[in-house]
Design a protein around this motif. Structure first.
Motif, short mmCIF file in Angstrom:
data_model
loop_
_atom_site.label_atom_id
_atom_site.label_comp_id
_atom_site.label_asym_id
_atom_site.label_seq_id
_atom_site.Cartn_x
_atom_site.Cartn_y
_atom_site.Cartn_z
N GLU A 109 3.64 -3.73 8.77
CA GLU A 109 2.37 -3.89 10.20
C GLU A 109 1.60 -4.93 9.14
OE1 GLU A 109 0.77 -0.01 9.68
OE2 GLU A 109 2.36 0.58 10.59
N ILE A 110 1.47 -5.26 7.53
CA ILE A 110 0.71 -6.15 7.21
C ILE A 110 0.74 -7.57 7.72
CG2 ILE A 110 -0.08 -7.37 4.95
CD1 ILE A 110 1.33 -4.56 3.59
N ASP A 111 -0.39 -8.17 8.39
CA ASP A 111 -0.70 -9.29 9.28
C ASP A 111 -0.97 -10.48 7.72
OD1 ASP A 111 -0.73 -11.61 9.81
OD2 ASP A 111 -1.92 -11.27 11.41
N PHE A 112 0.36 -10.94 6.67
CA PHE A 112 0.27 -11.75 5.60
C PHE A 112 -1.27 -12.94 5.54
CE2 PHE A 112 3.21 -8.79 3.43
CZ PHE A 112 2.90 -8.81 2.68
N LEU A 129 2.98 2.06 -8.97
CA LEU A 129 4.21 1.65 -8.69
C LEU A 129 4.15 0.82 -6.95
CD1 LEU A 129 7.37 1.49 -9.01
CD2 LEU A 129 7.70 3.76 -7.46
N GLY A 130 4.04 -0.54 -6.87
CA GLY A 130 4.69 -0.91 -5.29
C GLY A 130 3.23 -1.48 -5.41
N VAL A 145 7.32 -8.10 -1.77
CA VAL A 145 5.62 -7.87 -1.74
C VAL A 145 6.39 -6.38 -1.19
CG1 VAL A 145 3.92 -7.26 -1.16
CG2 VAL A 145 4.44 -9.42 -2.58
N LYS A 146 7.55 -6.63 0.72
CA LYS A 146 6.92 -5.58 0.96
C LYS A 146 8.26 -4.64 0.73
CE LYS A 146 6.45 -8.35 5.73
NZ LYS A 146 7.01 -8.19 6.79
N ALA A 147 9.51 -5.05 0.26
CA ALA A 147 10.51 -4.39 -0.57
C ALA A 147 9.81 -3.64 -2.08
CB ALA A 147 11.26 -5.32 -1.23
N LEU A 153 5.87 3.63 -1.28
CA LEU A 153 5.64 4.43 -0.64
C LEU A 153 6.59 5.76 -0.80
CD1 LEU A 153 5.27 2.09 3.06
CD2 LEU A 153 3.65 4.16 1.10
N LYS A 154 8.10 5.10 -1.25
CA LYS A 154 9.01 6.73 -2.09
C LYS A 154 8.55 7.23 -2.60
CE LYS A 154 12.63 4.28 1.20
NZ LYS A 154 13.94 3.36 0.76
#
Length: 304
Positions: A109-112, A129-130, A145-147, A153-154
């Motif tokens: 959802e992030i608009d970089f 973490l993340g 970055v998304k990964a 999030l997990k």
């Protein structure tokens, strides 16, 4: 060299039960354990002694007790890096908040393109973490970055130290303005330890430094001969310009808590709040000299 190191790790895993517990708990093997049983085993593994929950005396023992028996609904809001912003704004004023640039449920959802050249991305429910500290967007590997954010999030951060306030935080990604003092690489953290609503000690360090060296002070800004996980520095620290203001705010935010760590930054001569933490180092950091473990423990007044 790598094979030898791997062999040593496997050998240690086989013969060292404490090390084996810490490794396997990090892999989720003990996620189903009852909180009290888990904390007793982890405390033994980390601290080298049994956890006394019937009559806790030390700082770390009382933090473990608080995890199990001090569970107020508002604590979940206070550790949520997104929800706490309204709490902070309502309690002390939004001028102490680092500017928020966005909030999302999913990395896709992030608009970089809409983000500035520098920013900080992090999950609201864990401790690092993340996280992405971006200083130059043109060099950013967006898919990586998304990964990393998905990994964050997990993570069920509650399970790592059984810190109850994190258990029910709705997981989100937030983006904050990148904050910097001139050309300094690392921001200085001012962390106040508050006991039953009263700040008693604080330490100065930098969380993102490669080798943090915190120094502890009392509320007269006299240095204390105490250390926890990291060594002390040999620096001479000048009393922060907002020292009394930080004490006042820490007192206000920690009311109605048995223990709360209130973190601050001073950035370009302006005071900002960092975060609120109920369990410093999750209550697994040895304190030296040992007498301070009992002094800090005595400052936490619990009933039960």
């Amino acid at each position: 060299m790598k094979i030898r190191k791997l062999f040593k790790s496997i050998l240690r895993l086989m013969i060292d039960s404490k090390y084996r517990f810490l490794v396997l708990s990090g892999l989720g093997y003990y996620d189903s354990l009852d909180d009290e049983i888990y904390l007793k085993r982890k405390y033994q593994a980390c601290m080298g002694c049994e956890l006394n929950l019937d009559s806790p005396k030390t700082f770390n023992e009382k933090l473990q007790w608080l995890k199990l028996y001090d569970r107020k609904p508002e604590y979940t809001i206070m550790v949520d890096k997104y929800a706490v912003r309204k709490y902070i704004a309502d309690t002390i004023g939004e001028e102490f908040l680092i500017p928020l640039l966005g909030v999302w449920d999913d990395p896709d959802e992030i608009d970089f393109n809409a983000l500035p050249n520098q920013f900080v991305l992090k999950c609201n429910h864990n401790s690092g973490l993340g996280m992405c500290i971006c200083k130059d967007k043109s060099k950013l590997d967006i898919e990586k970055v998304k990964a990393e954010l998905r990994k964050g999030l997990k993570q069920d951060y509650y399970l790592t130290g059984r810190e109850w306030p994190y258990k029910n935080v709705p997981r989100k990604i937030i983006c904050e303005k990148f904050m910097q003092n001139g050309n300094d690489e690392d921001l200085i953290d001012y962390k106040f330890f508050c006991f039953n609503g009263k700040p008693k000690i604080m330490y100065i360090a930098s969380d993102h430094a490669k080798q943090p060296k915190p120094d502890f002070f009392d509320m007269n800004f006299d240095k204390i001969n105490m250390r926890m996980e990291d060594p002390n520095s040999e620096e001479f620290h000048v009393k922060p310009i907002y020292f009394e203001e930080m004490k006042r705010i820490a007192t206000q935010l920690s009311s109605n808590t048995c223990f709360l760590r209130v973190d601050f930054y001073i950035i370009n001569n302006k005071l900002f709040l960092g975060e609120l933490t109920f369990f410093h180092m999750s209550g697994f950091a040895p304190i030296n000299p040992k007498k301070w473990s009992y002094i800090l423990g005595d400052w936490i007044k619990i009933s039960g």
